[in-house]
Every structure is written in structure tokens, then in C-alpha cells.
Design an enzyme around this catalytic site. Sequence first.
Site, PDB file in Angstrom:
ATOM      1  N   HIS A 348      -1.201  -3.747   5.633  1.00 52.27           N
ATOM      2  CA  HIS A 348      -0.750  -3.107   4.382  1.00 52.27           C
ATOM      3  C   HIS A 348      -1.873  -2.577   3.639  1.00 52.27           C
ATOM      4  CE1 HIS A 348       3.489  -4.176   4.945  1.00 52.27           C
ATOM      5  NE2 HIS A 348       3.223  -5.325   5.426  1.00 52.27           N
ATOM      6  N   LYS A 527       4.882   0.875 -11.000  1.00 50.89           N
ATOM      7  CA  LYS A 527       4.131   0.171  -9.850  1.00 50.89           C
ATOM      8  C   LYS A 527       3.187  -0.876 -10.511  1.00 50.89           C
ATOM      9  CE  LYS A 527       2.927   4.358  -8.716  1.00 50.89           C
ATOM     10  NZ  LYS A 527       3.385   4.333  -7.256  1.00 50.89           N
ATOM     11  N   ARG A 528       2.555  -1.622  -9.836  1.00 47.96           N
ATOM     12  CA  ARG A 528       1.501  -2.676 -10.418  1.00 47.96           C
ATOM     13  C   ARG A 528       0.506  -1.805 -10.890  1.00 47.96           C
ATOM     14  NH1 ARG A 528       1.934  -8.128  -8.748  1.00 47.96           N
ATOM     15  NH2 ARG A 528      -0.346  -8.337  -9.979  1.00 47.96           N
ATOM     16  N   LYS A 533      -4.129   3.401  -8.417  1.00 46.27           N
ATOM     17  CA  LYS A 533      -2.916   3.876  -8.417  1.00 46.27           C
ATOM     18  C   LYS A 533      -3.217   4.889  -9.627  1.00 46.27           C
ATOM     19  CE  LYS A 533      -0.303  -0.125  -6.596  1.00 46.27           C
ATOM     20  NZ  LYS A 533       0.514   0.446  -5.587  1.00 46.27           N
ATOM     21  N   THR A 635       6.428   2.705  -1.560  1.00 46.40           N
ATOM     22  CA  THR A 635       7.869   2.634  -1.458  1.00 46.40           C
ATOM     23  C   THR A 635       8.767   3.087  -2.497  1.00 46.40           C
ATOM     24  OG1 THR A 635       7.901   0.283  -1.925  1.00 46.40           O
ATOM     25  CG2 THR A 635       7.791   1.215   0.787  1.00 46.40           C
ATOM     26  N   LYS A 639      12.140   5.744  -3.140  1.00 47.41           N
ATOM     27  CA  LYS A 639      13.130   5.411  -4.071  1.00 47.41           C
ATOM     28  C   LYS A 639      13.506   6.459  -4.999  1.00 47.41           C
ATOM     29  CE  LYS A 639      11.943   0.663  -3.407  1.00 47.41           C
ATOM     30  NZ  LYS A 639      11.319  -0.290  -3.778  1.00 47.41           N
TER      31      LYS A 639
HETATM   32  C1  GL7 Z   1       1.189  -2.735  -0.140  1.00 50.84           C
HETATM   33  C2  GL7 Z   1       0.564  -1.583  -0.176  1.00 50.84           C
HETATM   34  O1  GL7 Z   1      -0.462  -1.145  -1.303  1.00 50.84           O
HETATM   35  C3  GL7 Z   1       1.525  -0.030  -0.303  1.00 50.84           C
HETATM   36  O2  GL7 Z   1       1.038   1.087  -0.327  1.00 50.84           O
HETATM   37  C4  GL7 Z   1       2.728  -0.437   0.662  1.00 50.84           C
HETATM   38  O3  GL7 Z   1       3.875   0.395   0.358  1.00 50.84           O
HETATM   39  C5  GL7 Z   1       3.307  -1.883   0.600  1.00 50.84           C
HETATM   40  C6  GL7 Z   1       4.063  -1.959   1.722  1.00 50.84           C
HETATM   41  O4  GL7 Z   1       3.725  -1.845   2.868  1.00 50.84           O
HETATM   42  O5  GL7 Z   1       2.142  -2.556   0.799  1.00 50.84           O
HETATM   43  N1  GL7 Z   1      -0.023  -3.541   0.573  1.00 50.84           N
HETATM   44  C7  GL7 Z   1      -0.277  -4.665  -0.105  1.00 50.84           C
HETATM   45  O6  GL7 Z   1      -1.195  -5.496  -0.181  1.00 50.84           O
HETATM   46  N2  GL7 Z   1       0.599  -4.725  -1.214  1.00 50.84           N
HETATM   47  C8  GL7 Z   1       1.254  -3.467  -1.153  1.00 50.84           C
HETATM   48  O7  GL7 Z   1       2.319  -3.387  -1.853  1.00 50.84           O
HETATM   49  C9  GL7 Z   1       0.833  -5.517  -2.339  1.00 50.84           C
END
Ligand code: GL7
Length: 790
Positions: A348, A527-528, A533, A635, A639
Site C-alpha cells: 500500500h 485525509k490524514r 499529501k 480512495t 468517493k
Molecule cells: C495507503 C495509501 O497511502 C493510500 O494511497 C491507499 O489508497 C490506501 C489503500 O490502498 O493505502 N497506504 C497506507 O499505508 N495507508 C494508506 O491509506 C495508511
Amino acid sequence: MTKAGLRQGMLHHLKYSLGKDPAHAQVRDWRVALSLAVRDRIVDPWFAATRATYGGRHKRVYYLSMEFLIGRLLEDAIVNLGLLDEAEEVFREYDVSFGDVLANEPDAALGNGGLGRLAACFLDSLSTLACPAYGYGIRYEHGLFRQRFVDGRQVEEPETWLSDTHAWEFQRPEAAFEIGFGGEVAETGSRALWQPGESVIAEAHDTPIIGWRGNWANTLRLWSARPTRLFDLERFNRGEFAAAAEPEALARTISRVLYPDDTTEQGKALRLKQEYFFTAASLRDILRRFRSEYDDLRKLPLKVAIQLNDTHPAIAGPELVRLLHDENGIDFDDAVAIARACLSYTNHTLMPEALERWSEALLGSLLPRHMKLIERIDDTHARQHPDRKMRIREDGDVRMGELSFVMAHKVNGVSALHTDLMRQTVFAELNRLHPDRIVNETNGVTPRRWLLSCNPRLSALIDRTIGNDWVGDLERLSELEPHVEDSGFRADFAAAKAENKAELARFILETENIAVDPEAMFDIQIKRIHEYKRQHMNILETIALWQAIRDNPDAGWTPRVKIFAGKAAPGYVLAKKIIHLINDVARLVNSDPVTSSLLKVVFMPNYNVTLAERLIPAADLSEQISTAGKEASGTGNMKLALNGALTIGTRDGANVEIRERVGAENFFLFGMTAPEAVARRAVPDHATRAIEASPVLARAIAAIEAGVFSPGDPERYRDVVENLRWSDYFLVCSDFDSYYASQREADAVFMDRDRWIRMSVRNTARSGWFSSDRTIRGYMNDIWGVQSIV
Ligand code: GL7
């Protein structure tokens, strides 16, 4: 089920489960009674699904994830069972606000951000597609911290979702496994016996997850830790009360809190314990279930697919090898092959600081047998591939990404760009050795929660226009496309958005005491908080816009409301500074009589799933502005587009695919590409040069430095500014002008309201591909080899 049935079930639980008379029931009582009545309706399809899976001897999917950010469950279940109208009517009869009942449920915040929310969307889709599956995770007592602002600064408070009755779960005291840590390994020949030094009990709690139309339910099984020995009676009797309770406290610590991290590695021994705890319990459970049906463990891959959601459950590789080899006498090489055929791994993130590594010393002391197995797996792999340069072990650390890759038969990225970058960068060598192993499965979101439930006005319009089959088949939203030429449809579409915005404006007034103009453009970044970001690029643009409006207030500006929401990891100092800066800017800008009808800034506290459900339907503009190459997918971007927001974004993560699908003309693109970003970073003084070349940016930064937003304390943002000037790894300065220009283009289009609405309709009509149903079908076909059961 009828309204009468629902009423009866609810009154039954009100009386017999809660001991309350309707006349004296509080909102909380109604909520629990309704939840129990709805849960009753899930039990039969749940049993039927289990029976069908056993009966057909079907393969099962096991989704192992440290996080399941499920939020509230009641409305989801009601919607999926098709009971929404019935429930609303019953509450009207009792003169109780159904909205208040739904809002009374605490958010299950068992995740940090996108990764955990993805797992929750996947649960919904797995049940909707009738794919036999279990989600396995940890039942954290405290989910992600609650965020408050004190003088503009983030303050964290513990989250307590379990302090009230959790109506959804079934405790399973009989499904318990003893999980060991530490101790010794006794080797006899090629076999070894691990004698752990300490242990805890993992106890299961099951939540049924019902799919769309209520035909199938899977199980989310969360483990909580309890001590093998409740307390030390001897010490207690000696009067050492605190010491006597120690074993219990220690054990429970394991499932006490969710680590509040997001894309940064948390190198804590307790975290490693959590990872092994839930992985080991889940594998034990999986093997127990397999054994109840089959006796040849070599057939495991025919019946079991185990998905590792990131590297957090990576210890599943060596643990499964240990179970097969040490405990069941299967030859080591065969054990590795069997484990690999069961396991697959989703990556991820490519951010180096987020790729987990554990020191060999820590692993060796906490999991001595696993450390030995990892060495053997690493050595065997190196022998099989003599030209391999990289190893699983490096500089005294075990690299969990490499371990997961080597132990998986498929490894996937979460967007097309991210998967390509995985092949070219972090896993370049492993990809050369195993060219068929990496596949792409672009993320998706569940349309049940992220359109049907959260945006009833738009959903109703879609139903009226094309019927309601889109809920289970989101690509049918494309049937909206011809209606873009229908002015009546456009007016209705615009009206739904306008009402959503008016509702949000009321909420902002109530909760934040800020009056915003519902006619203004709602520009949303949720978002975080993270440097990659680039919320700080957004606030710099806000400052620049404010300055420009002040220079010339009558220049026909497009009114904007800049809305931010998101949490910063408690230890991430710079991210917390960015929050403080946004709040400081908001305070000054919102009280400026010159600009206040044209620009407002709102930072909504405590971002969570429920707040997202409120914000997303009301968004005009979606900020997806990460440095290209850094956001694996995103994601929230999906949305927002699905709900008709236009994206202002970089060519990063799934933005690329969103733009391809909604059309370049319906997307505000700016900034460098991923390779351009890499090249730019190599230019000496890239930030200083960019600032020198941009008077607009220079002036915005100068205002921060002069203490305009922190009167009497000009030093407050020194670190933020110095970081921008002298390092700016995430290229805020270099992308700024392009971003600013793109924002002005968005301003211009927003003034042409009809054009904006057409673009907005096209975003909704063309976002159907981003359903998590499509994503899960991809996993089923490409990775798990399982089929829907019809
Ligand atoms: C994340 C990615 O940062 C994010 O871009 C992705 O959409 C998500 C789900 O695949 O995974 N990877 C990660 O470590 N976090 C995310 O949200 C916390």
C-alpha cells in the site's frame, strides 16, 4: 421483512434485552434495540452462507488486516437489508428521530485511514458478491484517537467506542488460542520445537457483515487478548494488589490500542506483538477449520486463500511454515511451497519510511523460531537465485516487504501507477526474478455506503432516472450520461448538491460557529495530514488567494469555502504544525471584513468515517494534490468523484485512472509527473529557485514569516517555512504556480454554473468502475481463484 416484523423485533429487544418500556426508552435504548432486531435478520442468511460454503466444499478467502475502519454499522445493515423505509416509519410512530438513533452509534474507528477503510469496503463487497470470506483483525479497545483543537493545536484524546454496548458482535469464548512469545527453541535434527516463555489467549469476537440485498453474510472475526492466568492469587493474598493484577494488565495491553500511525513505520515491540498475536490466532483458526473438513494439509491451497493487507501480517509466512513443518512434519521446502500457494500480499505504499523492518535482535527474542525460519527462507531463496543481490535480511533488519514478496504467490499494487512504480523501484529485483508475481488491483469503494447511504438526495435522483440496479452494478451509472443533455435532470442534479451543501453549511454553523455561504464553491481536502499529501500547499494557495482578493476585492472572485479535515499522527511534529497554521489562517481570514463574503476557511475537527459521509456529498471541488509518485492510490478521490465533485489533482495514484475515466476535460490537472518530480528533486536549490520565480508564493510565505497569522509569535511557523525553503522534499514550491493557475481555472469554470454541472454529472456517470465490487472481482479472478456462490 415487514414494518410490523421490525417493530415487533425492536420492542421485544427493548423489553427483554434492555429491560425498558417504550415510554422510558432513551435514544441509546432505541438504537441498541433496533441494532439487535436488525442483527436477528442477519443471522439466517449468515448461517445459510456458512452452510452453503461447507456444503459445496468451497474455497474461502481470509483477509488479514491490522485495521478495519468500519465506522457505524447500523445504517449499512438496514440499507443492505432494504429496511430503510420501514425503520423510518416505525420511529415516526414512536415520535423518535431516526436520525438521532443512527447518530447515537459510536464510530468503530479501528483504522487510521485509507488502508483500514479499504478493508471495510472489501468486507461489504465480499458479502455482496457471495464470496466466502473472513476478515481477521484486532478488537482494539481504543480505536483511533479523538481529535480536538485547543488554541488551534491538535490535542488527542482516547477513543472509547466499546464503553457502551456493542450490539453487533457475538463473543466466542470457545474460539480461543494460546499465543506464545519469546522462550527457547529446542532443535532435534531438522525439526525444532518452540517453547514460548510467555503467552496470552486470543479470544474471538464475530461480527456478521451482510451484503447488498441481504443474501449473503460473511464474518469479521476480531481477536482480543486476555491473560492465561487471571491474577496472581498468592500475591493478592499477601496484599500486593497492583502486582497481582500485572499479568492481566500486560496481556490486555496487546489489544488495548490501535497505533495512531499513517504511512510511517512504528518500530515498537508491542506493535510486533500485536502483529504476531492476530496473525497467529487467525492461522490457527484457519487450520482448525480446514482440518474439520479435510485431512491432507498439502491440499490447503485448494481451499484457503490468505490475503496480507500490507506487511503488518507478514509474519504469516514463517508462522504457516512453522505450523506445517515443525508441528505437522511436512518437509521444509514443501511447507514453503504450500504456504506460498496460500498467501498473497498487497503493498500500500512506496514511502521508504513506511516499509516495515524489524531488527533481527527483536524478532529473535520475541519470535526465536520464526527468526530461524526467516533465515532459512532467505538462504533458500538466495540459493535458488544466485544472481540475487538483495536479501530479506539487511543491516541487521528483516525487511517485511521482501519477506512478504518471497512468501506470496501474488503481490499486488493498488493503482496502475503504483503497481508500475513497484515494479520499477522497491521490488525491481524481485520482479525480475519473479516477473509474473506482481499484479495490479486498483482500489475501489463500496457504492452502498459512499453513494446510496451517504447521499440520499443524489441516490433518489439516480433511482428515478435509471432505476436502482446501479447499487449492485455501479457501471450502470453510465446510463446517466445521456441525461446530461436534459436541462431538467441537470437542475435536479444541481438541486441535490445545493441541498447537501446547505445542510453542511448548517452543520458548520452549529458545530464550528462559522457562517459559510452555501452558494460558494465548497473546496474540500479530507485525509490524514501528511507532507506528501500537501495540505500546506493548499493553505499557501489559500493565503495567496486571500492576499489577491484584498488587493482587488471587486475583481469578480469566485466565492470559496476551503474545508479541511484530518488527523496528524501524535508524534508527527510538522503535520501538527500544519494543522495549527490552517487554524491560524482560518481565524484571521474568517474575520476579515474585506474578504469574508468571498473566502472562508474551516478545519472540521475529528475526521472519521461519519464526518466523511457528511462532507463528501457536499463537495464541489476535491483536492487530490499529493506529490506525484507518493500516494499509492487514494480512495477519497473516488468517493468524491462518485458524488459529483470535480477533482483538482496531480498525476498520482488512482487520480490518473480517475482522469482517464471521467475525461481530461472534466478534471483540473496540474503539477509534475512522477519522473519529473524525481528529476526536479535532483536540481540543487529547487525550492529557493521556485520561490524566486513566483512572486505569489514568495508573498504568501513572507506573510507567514512576518507573523501575520501568529501575531506576536512570528517564530511559530519557522520550521514549516525553513523546511519549504531549504528542503521541500515534497516539492510544494515547485508545483505551486501550476496549482495556483489550475485553481483560478476552477474559479472560472464554477462561474459558468451550467458547464460545472455538466462536468459534475459526467464525474458521477463515469465513476462506476471505482466500485470495490470490481476490485474484489479482480482479486477473486487474478489472485484467489475463488468464485461467487449463487
Ligand atoms: C495507503 C495509501 O497511502 C493510500 O494511497 C491507499 O489508497 C490506501 C489503500 O490502498 O493505502 N497506504 C497506507 O499505508 N495507508 C494508506 O491509506 C495508511
